[in-house]
Write an enzyme that holds these catalytic residues in place. Structure first.
Site, PDB file in Angstrom:
ATOM      1  N   SER A  55      -6.337  -4.142  74.114  1.00  0.00           N
ATOM      2  CA  SER A  55      -5.066  -4.695  73.823  1.00  0.00           C
ATOM      3  C   SER A  55      -4.756  -5.902  75.000  1.00  0.00           C
ATOM      4  O   SER A  55      -3.914  -6.807  74.443  1.00  0.00           O
ATOM      5  CB  SER A  55      -3.989  -3.552  73.903  1.00  0.00           C
ATOM      6  N   HIS A  58      -6.356  -8.701  73.708  1.00  0.00           N
ATOM      7  CA  HIS A  58      -5.910  -9.076  72.527  1.00  0.00           C
ATOM      8  C   HIS A  58      -4.852 -10.261  72.947  1.00  0.00           C
ATOM      9  O   HIS A  58      -4.484 -11.142  72.154  1.00  0.00           O
ATOM     10  CB  HIS A  58      -5.471  -7.927  71.840  1.00  0.00           C
ATOM     11  N   HIS A  74      -1.380  -2.438  80.896  1.00  0.00           N
ATOM     12  CA  HIS A  74      -0.762  -1.366  80.687  1.00  0.00           C
ATOM     13  C   HIS A  74      -1.105   0.022  80.656  1.00  0.00           C
ATOM     14  O   HIS A  74      -0.749   1.051  80.119  1.00  0.00           O
ATOM     15  CB  HIS A  74      -0.324  -1.719  79.100  1.00  0.00           C
ATOM     16  N   CYS A 181      -3.253   4.799  78.722  1.00  0.00           N
ATOM     17  CA  CYS A 181      -3.527   4.369  77.494  1.00  0.00           C
ATOM     18  C   CYS A 181      -4.493   4.762  76.816  1.00  0.00           C
ATOM     19  O   CYS A 181      -4.557   5.679  75.999  1.00  0.00           O
ATOM     20  CB  CYS A 181      -3.467   2.751  77.432  1.00  0.00           C
TER      21      CYS A 181
END
Ligand code: NAD
Ligand code: ZN
Length: 381
Positions: A55, A58, A74, A181
């Site tokens: 992510s 991304h 994150h 995550c």
């Protein structure tokens, strides 16, 4: 000492290193940044370890759009450095995991027993700030945006109290950072979102850190058959190690992969998971599950501006199509419990960790992700 000067001593701006993304498709630049003290209901954290998740990539590629410049990251763990006024759930010195999916506990979604998508989540608005609409990072005189309220690619970060959970003081931060995550997202997608059943057949598309965690969850839930799907066959060994019973590469077949999976599962799998972030594999995952009782879960982050058109008959016959952020877990409640479960050896994290790098080598960590050679690279601060 006068109260005001004691306050200034305790709540100073911290200068430290952070990885700043100034432009998409460019490497991170390790910069000196200024991290402001926490305001009321905020917490400043000293980072100890963090993983690299797709992510984050991304955002680098523009697949997931966020305002720039930004400090990404994150999936991490650290220690509380200081707290703002009114913070009650953590104190300086506590080991914590920042939460990219916050839990305010008060909004309609937080109050719903099945939902974890707190209305304070920055994903829909993408302001790139803390809750008060401002940032705590400055670099070269410019404000730098926050990512999902936590920005962990920095030696220090500031988060809202709803975006941090206190964890066991004995937890190894260089491992449990994955509970921030990848692990929780995959594991929860299997046990909580799909609710995988004993003896079932599952198909998992994408064998990165998140997909492997889906497999760990399917196995824990008692699935009898777990079919792992990836175009990189180097991922198969690890997939088997964590519980896959079969591994297939779509490039080895001259028919659509959903057809292959249907033939392998007597007409369609019970549960399928898309853990890549592509529209074509989301469609294949939906199609490969049983037309009447199959459940297909979207875990991968889809490319923002694109849509998928499906024939609604696929759902009319009874299939369920769903998705979730962070494995459906209510973050502040669940993260301490997941850490406790890890400490009690209820699931492994070691198989997900393939590389460890000093934080400053973050660009090497992203190169490893792009080359398909890593599962999770842990950055140590
Ligand atoms: P990753 O890049 O490590 O793993 C993806 C895997 O998919 C790789 O092994 C790759 O070889 C494989 N793959 C790529 N194209 C394929 C294709 N056409 N067919 C089959 N396999 C293919 O990623 P990750 O960190 O495990 O994350 C997976 C996805 O989950 C990403 O889209 C990420 O953004 C998303 N994600 C979602 C959440 C959430 O809360 N829902 C949380 C974390 C990550
Ligand atoms: Zn992630």
């Amino acid at each position: 000492m006068a109260k005001a000067s004691l306050f200034r001593l305790l709540f100073q701006v911290i200068k430290c290193k952070a990885a700043v993304l100034w432009e998409i498709n460019k490497p991170f630049s390790i910069e000196e940044v200024e991290v402001a003290p926490p305001k009321a209901h905020e917490v400043r954290i000293k980072m100890v370890a963090g993983g690299i998740c797709r992510s984050d990539d991304h955002v680098v590629t523009g697949h997931l759009e966020f305002p720039l410049p930004i400090i990404l990251g994150h999936e991490a763990a650290g220690i509380v450095e200081s707290i703002g006024e009114g913070v009650t759930s953590v104190k300086p010195g506590d080991k914590v995991i920042p939460l990219f999916t916050p839990q305010c506990g008060k909004c309609r979604n937080c109050k719903h027993p099945e939902s974890n998508f707190c209305l304070k989540n920055d994903l829909p608005q993408r302001q790139g700030t803390l809750l008060d609409g401002t940032t705590r990072f400055t670099c070269r005189g410019k404000p730098i945006h926050h990512f999902m309220g936590i920005s962990t690619f920095s030696q220090y970060t500031v988060v809202d109290e709803i975006s941090v959970a206190k964890i066991d003081a004995a937890a190894p931060l260089e491992k449990v950072c994955l509970i921030g995550c990848g692990f929780s997202t995959g594991y929860g997608s299997a046990i909580k979102v799909a609710k995988v059943t004993q003896g079932s057949t599952c198909a998992v598309f994408g064998l990165g850190g998140v997909g492997l965690s889906v497999i760990i969850g399917c196995k824990a839930a008692g699935a009898a058959k777990i079919i792992a799907v990836d175009i990189n066959k180097d991922k198969f060994k690890k997939a088997r190690e964590v519980g896959a019973t079969e591994c297939i590469n779509p490039q080895d077949y001259d028919k659509p992969i959903e057809q292959v999976l249907k033939e392998m599962s007597n007409g369609g799998v019970d549960f399928s998971f898309e853990v890549i972030g592509r529209l074509d594999t989301m469609a294949s995952a939906l199609l490969c599950c049983n037309e009447s009782f199959g459940v297909s879960v979207i875990v991968g982050v889809p490319p923002g501006s694109q849509t998928l058109s499906v024939n609604p008959t696929l759902l009319l016959t009874g299939r369920t199509w769903k998705g979730a952020i962070f494995g459906g877990f209510k973050s502040k409640d669940s993260v301490p419990k997941l850490v406790a479960d890890f400490m009690a050896k209820k699931f492994p994290l070691d198989p997900l960790i393939t590389n460890i790098l000093p934080f400053e080598k973050i660009n090497e960590g992203f190169d490893l992700l792009h080359s398909g050679k890593s599962i999770r690279t842990i950055l140590s601060f």
